[in-house]
Design a protein around this motif. Structure first.
Motif, PDB file in Angstrom:
ATOM      1  N   LEU A  68       0.826  -1.212   0.000  1.00  0.00           N
ATOM      2  CA  LEU A  68       0.000   0.000   0.000  1.00  0.00           C
ATOM      3  C   LEU A  68       0.860   1.261   0.000  1.00  0.00           C
ATOM      4  O   LEU A  68       0.482   2.277  -0.599  1.00  0.00           O
ATOM      5  N   GLU A  69       2.023   1.212   0.639  1.00  0.00           N
ATOM      6  CA  GLU A  69       2.936   2.366   0.603  1.00  0.00           C
ATOM      7  C   GLU A  69       3.352   2.665  -0.838  1.00  0.00           C
ATOM      8  O   GLU A  69       3.340   3.808  -1.289  1.00  0.00           O
ATOM      9  N   SER A  70       3.721   1.623  -1.557  1.00  0.00           N
ATOM     10  CA  SER A  70       4.137   1.789  -2.954  1.00  0.00           C
ATOM     11  C   SER A  70       2.969   2.281  -3.796  1.00  0.00           C
ATOM     12  O   SER A  70       3.117   3.174  -4.643  1.00  0.00           O
ATOM     13  N   TYR A  71       1.795   1.719  -3.571  1.00  0.00           N
ATOM     14  CA  TYR A  71       0.597   2.070  -4.344  1.00  0.00           C
ATOM     15  C   TYR A  71       0.221   3.537  -4.145  1.00  0.00           C
ATOM     16  O   TYR A  71      -0.106   4.243  -5.096  1.00  0.00           O
ATOM     17  N   VAL A  72       0.300   4.003  -2.903  1.00  0.00           N
ATOM     18  CA  VAL A  72      -0.036   5.400  -2.611  1.00  0.00           C
ATOM     19  C   VAL A  72       1.034   6.332  -3.182  1.00  0.00           C
ATOM     20  O   VAL A  72       0.722   7.403  -3.713  1.00  0.00           O
ATOM     21  N   LEU A  73       2.291   5.936  -3.082  1.00  0.00           N
ATOM     22  CA  LEU A  73       3.380   6.776  -3.592  1.00  0.00           C
ATOM     23  C   LEU A  73       3.232   7.004  -5.087  1.00  0.00           C
ATOM     24  O   LEU A  73       3.314   8.131  -5.576  1.00  0.00           O
ATOM     25  N   ASN A  74       3.022   5.932  -5.832  1.00  0.00           N
ATOM     26  CA  ASN A  74       2.825   6.053  -7.281  1.00  0.00           C
ATOM     27  C   ASN A  74       2.194   4.760  -7.775  1.00  0.00           C
ATOM     28  O   ASN A  74       2.855   3.727  -7.871  1.00  0.00           O
ATOM     29  N   SER A  75       0.915   4.815  -8.111  1.00  0.00           N
ATOM     30  CA  SER A  75       0.179   3.590  -8.454  1.00  0.00           C
ATOM     31  C   SER A  75       0.612   2.990  -9.785  1.00  0.00           C
ATOM     32  O   SER A  75       0.367   1.826 -10.050  1.00  0.00           O
ATOM     33  N   THR A  76       1.272   3.799 -10.653  1.00  0.00           N
ATOM     34  CA  THR A  76       1.613   3.298 -11.991  1.00  0.00           C
ATOM     35  C   THR A  76       3.108   3.082 -12.228  1.00  0.00           C
ATOM     36  O   THR A  76       3.491   2.583 -13.280  1.00  0.00           O
ATOM     37  N   ALA A  77       3.970   3.457 -11.276  1.00  0.00           N
ATOM     38  CA  ALA A  77       5.417   3.378 -11.525  1.00  0.00           C
ATOM     39  C   ALA A  77       5.911   1.950 -11.641  1.00  0.00           C
ATOM     40  O   ALA A  77       6.845   1.660 -12.369  1.00  0.00           O
ATOM     41  N   THR A  78       5.299   1.046 -10.914  1.00  0.00           N
ATOM     42  CA  THR A  78       5.721  -0.357 -10.904  1.00  0.00           C
ATOM     43  C   THR A  78       4.539  -1.200 -10.457  1.00  0.00           C
ATOM     44  O   THR A  78       3.553  -0.670  -9.951  1.00  0.00           O
ATOM     45  N   ARG A  79       4.640  -2.522 -10.658  1.00  0.00           N
ATOM     46  CA  ARG A  79       3.658  -3.388 -10.010  1.00  0.00           C
ATOM     47  C   ARG A  79       3.981  -3.379  -8.524  1.00  0.00           C
ATOM     48  O   ARG A  79       5.078  -3.022  -8.123  1.00  0.00           O
ATOM     49  N   HIS A  80       3.052  -3.827  -7.701  1.00  0.00           N
ATOM     50  CA  HIS A  80       3.227  -3.654  -6.251  1.00  0.00           C
ATOM     51  C   HIS A  80       3.463  -4.966  -5.508  1.00  0.00           C
ATOM     52  O   HIS A  80       3.313  -5.026  -4.295  1.00  0.00           O
ATOM     53  N   ASP A  81       3.825  -6.035  -6.245  1.00  0.00           N
ATOM     54  CA  ASP A  81       4.242  -7.275  -5.591  1.00  0.00           C
ATOM     55  C   ASP A  81       5.674  -7.096  -5.086  1.00  0.00           C
ATOM     56  O   ASP A  81       6.409  -6.209  -5.526  1.00  0.00           O
ATOM     57  N   MET A  82       6.077  -7.959  -4.163  1.00  0.00           N
ATOM     58  CA  MET A  82       7.372  -7.772  -3.517  1.00  0.00           C
ATOM     59  C   MET A  82       8.553  -7.848  -4.486  1.00  0.00           C
ATOM     60  O   MET A  82       9.500  -7.056  -4.400  1.00  0.00           O
ATOM     61  N   ASP A  83       8.509  -8.804  -5.416  1.00  0.00           N
ATOM     62  CA  ASP A  83       9.629  -8.959  -6.346  1.00  0.00           C
ATOM     63  C   ASP A  83       9.834  -7.680  -7.156  1.00  0.00           C
ATOM     64  O   ASP A  83      10.958  -7.213  -7.333  1.00  0.00           O
ATOM     65  N   SER A  84       8.728  -7.102  -7.658  1.00  0.00           N
ATOM     66  CA  SER A  84       8.824  -5.872  -8.457  1.00  0.00           C
ATOM     67  C   SER A  84       9.308  -4.700  -7.608  1.00  0.00           C
ATOM     68  O   SER A  84      10.128  -3.889  -8.058  1.00  0.00           O
TER      69      SER A  84
END
Length: 917
Positions: A432-448
């Motif tokens: 959710l931290e990654s998603y809020v920071l930028n929802s389109t910059a990367t996928r939000h699974d751990m490997d990505s």
């Protein structure tokens, strides 16, 4: 791969990298609109390869422009391939420039393909006893594998030696050319022998030998045990010329005259000054950090995943907990830690079926452990019992003050709930931290995320469990493999939080969005998923039977209209019926130039022609039957008697929730059959279904964002907005608006929100384009604030690269300056619409949090929040208190946010979802 004391000679199939990066990754552009996604993908793969192997000799090989000797040999060679898209072609020169600046030798040889250059260099290296690793995604390269040559797949990181070729293709490397020649290759347009597939090719080659041997022993083909062996000799004779030419086309040359030999191909020192300039130009911020220490704060803005330098993760530091003393020591350690990362390992991705196999923890960099509790393969070391571990851990896991970080902790919360443990103290979720920071910059699974923000390649589940049907479940994996994988998950989660939280803290609205909306709503969703929904399976079974009859009737009608029987599910046969036999107009073509039979195309054709109309109905009913009426009864959990969906927070770029297994968002509401599916969603005994739906929420948000006086007045005074628009656009009194005028006004209101053009509006209303343009001009004349908002939204997006919701959620638009017109226009439409969709998503999440808090405090036994679908919340409410509780829900939802216009919630009650809607 055979043992070696020096790193291998690596040959990179640059063309394979390029096409895989372009087609396998989402489009990416810099702020000037230059396409950069393929460049990013190729360089990322190269960096990963270099880091893993640190080769002393390497070359990156690309195809040259123009024809090769194969085109002269066979005019149709690669004729099926569409021309290179402009978005890819524009990235080739800058990619070559970056690779050269990295110090890597590039080879481009005219008249041959990259494969031939690689084949030649691999042969030269083999003859010199040098071990060679070819990095490619091209199956043709399997013919080059020998004791000195191994392939590595660019995307999966899988190695393929002689045994690997045998396993994948069913034939050894020396028969790969024959295999490809017999089968043919649609991608390269190598004809092969018609009717020969994998199994027949394998049988012939393993039973007799290569193509020459087969033609010397055609009489032996009938003795082989594969389907069609009896008639294969005649087929092989008929297509001998085709088979021979296919063999030549599939053969990689290994004798190309080159100006370099393997010994010459050494990496040079990288030109960091040039790389810094290139990374700045193409806005690769993480890589810029690596080569330049003077990057300005502005350049390092958080619009893209710019990470700290690559982290050092040492698996040897991890502890595996086998004793009760070690368990007690770690529990004490976790109690003292201000914040710790937590992860579970289980037997299933389905949270209802998942059994706990182990847990991992991390209190800081290098401070991680794995606690196995249920590995059950033979000779598994003695583990602490799951019951003992959970008994000891329960107080800590349920303690709200013990602050935990996780990656998608909603899943772990469910797993622990299966053991009567309520996971509390969830402070942060890196997904959710990654998603809020930028929802389109990367996928939000751990490997990505690890790759994007830590420059770290994690151990993948497939690396330890295998793939496909033979993939092991976690309980079957040896602890010496499972422990580093699991403990790494916990450490990576901890490190990701450090990087992501630092970025979020710099942007107050995003920090608030995470803490006040996304984190709390994850807990609400977990409760809803646990509760599930009650389904009337008998009703759905009856509907499935009714649909089956109607589908058969439709199929018969289509065949009658077409004048022949054909497979309605076959795109090729449908194309032939519609566009060849019936000569219907071709509205759109596929990338390969064939007439499209997409839903959009059929919808337009259905206005004038009977077959497309019937096909549309056939497709809709088939999808409904397969997705819902057949499937839902099978999804009822035998323990709860209910269906349990999964809600996803980190998928839709706008912040909207989605759901799977089942997808509750896609049940049609405008068709009778779709409403009948909703009738199967029923309450428990003594309860009713209550549906609370935000009315015209996106139009209200448009009024708020545009501050248009006409819209603000209409909503504030409670006037029907579509009638108000009709009155303004068509110049009539409000009370004189006709049904048709209101319908047209509604299409305009919603069409403009989604950036519809005059052409699109004309098509929807079935009116001339000029008339549609008039309507739009009149609309903007009456509501000038809307046009101003739209213009400003587009300009702001171009300037910043993102737009924002009312609550500060950033919606990045990487294509807003794209050179490709269609992608740029799409981004401009999103710039207008995304703030409305995103704000609506934020509002319903705030409503869910408020309603959930009220239920927990005051209505636990009376009210159950079951579903969230678009702008609607669905509840089960006890019959005797239904009026009071419905009113409370309505008030809480209407007060969830304060806009310039009132929020309006419509509440319905019924014995099923359809009745309540």
């Amino acid at each position: 791969m055979s043992k070696q004391t020096t790193p291998p000679f690596i040959l990179v199939d640059g063309s394979s990298y390029l096409f895989r990066a372009f087609h396998g990754l989402p489009p990416l552009t810099n702020s000037k609109g230059q396409d950069t996604g393929a460049i990013y993908g190729v360089i990322n793969m190269l960096k990963s390869l270099l880091k893993q192997y640190q080769p002393t000799h390497i070359a990156v090989v690309f195809d040259a422009k123009g024809k090769t000797f194969r085109d002269e040999m066979y005019a149709e060679y690669k004729a099926n391939r569409p021309p290179m898209p402009q978005e890819l072609g524009s990235q080739i020169a800058p990619l070559h420039e970056i690779i050269r600046a990295m110090g890597l030798p590039i080879i481009i040889e005219e008249g041959v393909e990259a494969d031939d250059v690689i084949g030649t260099l691999a042969k030269q290296a083999s003859e010199a006893g040098i071990n060679t690793l070819i990095s490619t995604g091209d199956k043709d390269m399997a013919q080059l594998v020998n004791e000195h040559v191994t392939l590595i797949n660019t995307m999966t990181n899988q190695l393929m030696d002689i045994a690997g070729v045998n396993e994948k293709f069913g034939v050894p490397p020396e028969l790969i050319i024959d295999f490809l020649a017999l089968k043919g290759d649609k991608v390269d347009n190598i004809p092969g022998v018609p009717g020969v597939g994998d199994k027949s090719a394998q049988a012939m080659l393993n039973g007799i030998g290569g193509i020459s041997a087969i033609y010397n022993n055609l009489d032996k083909l009938a003795e082989l045990s594969f389907r069609g062996s009896k008639t294969m000799a005649a087929k092989m004779q008929e297509y001998e010329e085709q088979a021979r030419i296919s063999y030549q086309l599939a053969t990689i040359k290994t004798d190309v005259e080159l100006s370099v030999r393997p010994d010459d191909l050494k990496p040079a020192t990288a030109d960091n000054t040039k790389l810094a300039a290139l990374y700045t130009e193409y806005e690769f911020k993480r890589w810029l950090q690596e080569v330049s220490s003077e990057t300005s704060a502005q350049e390092m803005e958080d619009a893209a995943p710019a990470s700290s330098p690559s982290v050092d993760i040492d698996h040897s530091k991890y502890e595996v907990i086998f004793s009760e003393a070690a368990l007690d020591r770690w529990i004490e350690k976790l109690k003292q830690a201000p914040l710790w990362a937590f992860d579970t390992e289980t037997t299933s991705l389905n949270y209802k079926d998942a059994e706990l196999v182990g847990m991992s923890f991390c209190t800081g960099p290098g401070e991680a452990a794995y606690l196995p509790v249920a590995h059950d393969y033979m000779d598994a070391p003695e583990q602490l019992s799951r019951d003992l571990v959970l008994e000891k851990f329960k107080p800590l896991l349920e303690n709200n003050e013990a602050k935990k970080i996780g990656q998608h902790l909603k899943y772990d919360k469910h797993v622990l709930a299966n053991y009567d443990i309520k996971l509390n103290g969830i402070a942060f979720d890196t997904m959710l931290e990654s998603y809020v920071l930028n929802s389109t910059a990367t996928r939000h699974d751990m490997d990505s995320l690890a790759l994007a923000y830590l420059s770290h390649q994690t151990v993948k589940f497939e690396d330890i469990a295998g793939k496909g049907a033979k993939q092991l479940t976690f309980n079957q994996i040896e602890i010496d493999k499972a422990a580093p994988y699991a403990a790494e998950d916990a450490e990576v989660t901890f490190l990701l939080h450090q990087v992501l939280w630092e970025k979020l803290e710099q942007v107050e609205p995003l920090k608030k969005l995470l803490l006040d909306i996304e984190m709390p709503v994850a807990n609400v969703l977990a409760r809803m998923e646990q509760l599930g929904v009650r389904i009337d399976s008998q009703q759905l079974n009856q509907q499935s039977q009714d649909l089956a009859k109607r589908i058969m009737e439709l199929e018969k009608q289509v065949h009658e209209e077409a004048g022949e029987e054909f497979n309605l599910g076959s795109t090729k046969q449908l194309q032939q019926i519609l566009f060849e036999k019936n000569a219907l107009p071709v509205i759109k073509k596929t990338p390969k130039g064939a007439p499209s039979t997409s839903e959009e195309v059929l919808q337009e054709l259905a206005l004038d022609y009977p077959i497309p109309k019937l096909i549309m109905e056939y497709r809709g009913l088939t999808k409904l039957k397969n997705t819902y009426t057949d499937k839902l009864p099978k999804m009822i959990d035998h323990r709860s008697g209910r269906v349990h969906t999964s809600y996803h927070q980190a998928v839709a770029a706008t912040g909207r929730l989605s759901s799977t297994d089942p997808n509750l968002q896609n049940i049609p509401i405008r068709t009778e059959e779709g409403r009948r599916v909703r009738q199967a969603f029923v309450p428990r005994k003594g309860f009713k279904i209550v549906a609370a739906d935000y009315s015209q929420i996106e139009l209200r948000i448009m009024a708020h964002l545009s501050n248009d006086k006409g819209l603000l007045t209409a909503f504030s005074e409670g006037i029907d907005i579509h009638s108000a628009t009709a009155a303004e656009v068509f110049g009539v009194k409000l009370e004189e608006v006709t049904t048709n005028q209101r319908r047209n006004a509604k299409a305009i209101n919603f069409g403009l929100i989604y950036g519809m053009s005059a052409f699109g509006l004309a098509r929807q209303l079935n009116i001339p384009r000029g008339e549609a343009q008039e309507y739009m001009d009149l609309y903007f004349a009456r509501y000038p604030g809307v046009r101003t908002y739209m213009d400003e939204a587009r300009e702001s997006a171009k300037e910043k690269g993102y737009v924002e919701t009312v609550f500060g959620r950033r919606l990045y638009l990487p294509d807003i300056k794209a050179s490709n017109g269609a992608r740029r226009k799409g981004a401009e439409r999103a710039a207008i619409n995304a703030p409305m969709q995103g704000t609506a998503a934020d509002i319903i999440k705030l409503a869910m949090i408020a309603v959930d808090e009220w239920i927990e405090k005051e209505a636990q036994e009376d009210v159950f929040m079951m579903m969230q679908v678009h702008d609607e919340l669905v509840f089960e409410i006890k019959e005797q208190n239904i009026e009071k509780h419905s009113r409370q829900i309505q008030q809480l939802m209407e007060r969830a946010a304060t806009l310039s216009v009132p929020l309006d919630v419509e509440v319905g009650v019924g014995n099923n979802w359809d009745e309540a809607h």
